[in-house]
Design an enzyme around this catalytic site. Structure first.
Site, PDB file in Angstrom:
ATOM      1  NE  ARG A  51      -0.911  -2.864   2.237  1.00  0.00           N
ATOM      2  CZ  ARG A  51      -0.548  -3.506   2.479  1.00  0.00           C
ATOM      3  NH1 ARG A  51      -0.152  -4.402   1.613  1.00  0.00           N
ATOM      4  NH2 ARG A  51       0.256  -3.808   3.442  1.00  0.00           N
ATOM      5  CB  CYS A  85      -4.512  -2.309   6.962  1.00  0.00           C
ATOM      6  SG  CYS A  85      -3.423  -1.509   6.259  1.00  0.00           S
ATOM      7  CB  THR A  87      -2.186   2.820   4.340  1.00  0.00           C
ATOM      8  OG1 THR A  87      -0.883   2.930   5.700  1.00  0.00           O
ATOM      9  CG2 THR A  87      -1.776   3.115   3.087  1.00  0.00           C
ATOM     10  CB  THR A 129       1.946   5.102   6.257  1.00  0.00           C
ATOM     11  OG1 THR A 129       0.289   5.134   5.509  1.00  0.00           O
ATOM     12  CG2 THR A 129       1.622   3.240   6.766  1.00  0.00           C
ATOM     13  CE  LYS A 169       4.496  -3.423   5.883  1.00  0.00           C
ATOM     14  NZ  LYS A 169       3.272  -4.095   6.031  1.00  0.00           N
ATOM     15  CB  CYS A 199       0.844   2.209  10.983  1.00  0.00           C
ATOM     16  SG  CYS A 199       1.803   0.560  10.328  1.00  0.00           S
TER      17      CYS A 199
END
Length: 236
Positions: A51, A85, A87, A129, A169, A199
């Site tokens: 994203r 999420c 974003t 983000t 991640k 986030c």
């Protein structure tokens, strides 16, 4: 138990954040046995296009894969859908249009929870983000509550937030947590009284390093889990 309630979770962004959200669902639901826990079906498919890169013009749009996941959740019988999420909510309108089941909005649930607090801060920092920040969801809703939003600088995003997020991640929670603590500390230093961890991978990393300021944060993933639990309880 009501057979009419089944929460669909559009996850995979990232997979650890999705698992963390499922844990929060369990903890947010007052259940004395298995049968009283919230029923859910989870689409935890991490192959969805990045994203952050998509919004920066550096990669393909995740929308087709997001719509596919929404359709699968609808086919599975979801009565409500949550997306842990922030974003991904850039594509909320298109996803809501593609879904028969209503999709809860993570920003709305977070700011609704903040509005119910008796004592509210005057300045709130946003850890998010670049895509979420540019969308302005949190800034607009905070300003509507007469709360001044504080954003990370471009340098902070580049040096701390982005590498911290991608460390999570790849499973490097200690590294990610240390970088994100620096981002959080910079916002506190500029006058933030509390932070919105906008986030869903940030709380995981901060908990991993036992950040001492977690009591001064608002967690959208937690707010979303509590809203889902509340909906489930009204259906019993």
């Amino acid at each position: 138990m009501s057979n009419s309630f089944l929460l669909g979770v559009l996850g995979g962004m990232g997979p650890l954040a999705t698992l963390d959200f499922q844990r929060r669902l369990l903890e947010a639901t007052p259940a004395r046995n298995d049968q009283q826990q919230l029923p859910s079906v989870v689409w935890n498919v991490p192959q969805i296009a990045d994203r952050q890169k998509a919004l920066a013009g550096l990669g393909p749009s995740p929308l087709p894969q997001l719509v596919y996941g929404i359709k699968k959740l609808n086919e599975a019988g979801a009565s409500h859908i949550a997306i842990p999420c922030n974003t991904a909510h850039h594509w909320y309108a298109a996803l809501a249009e593609a879904s028969n089941a209503p999709i809860l909005h993570i920003v709305d649930t977070t700011l609704d929870a903040l509005a119910k607090q008796v004592v509210r801060p005057q300045r709130v920092g946003i850890v998010a983000t670049e895509g979420t920040l540019k969308a302005g969801w949190y800034q607009q809703r905070l300003a509507a509550q007469n709360i001044e939003p504080l954003e990370p600088t471009a340098e902070e995003l580049r040096e701390w937030f982005v590498p911290g997020c991608y460390a999570v991640k790849r499973g490097a929670l200690q590294e990610g947590g240390e970088l994100l603590v620096r981002q959080a500390s910079a916002l506190f230093a500029r006058g933030a009284q509390k932070l919105v961890l906008a986030c869903t991978e940030v709380p995981v990393a901060l908990e991993a390093v036992r950040a001492p300021f977690l009591h001064l944060t608002y967690d959208p993933s937690q707010a979303l889990a509590e809203r889902c639990s509340s909906l489930w309880l009204t259906h019993q």
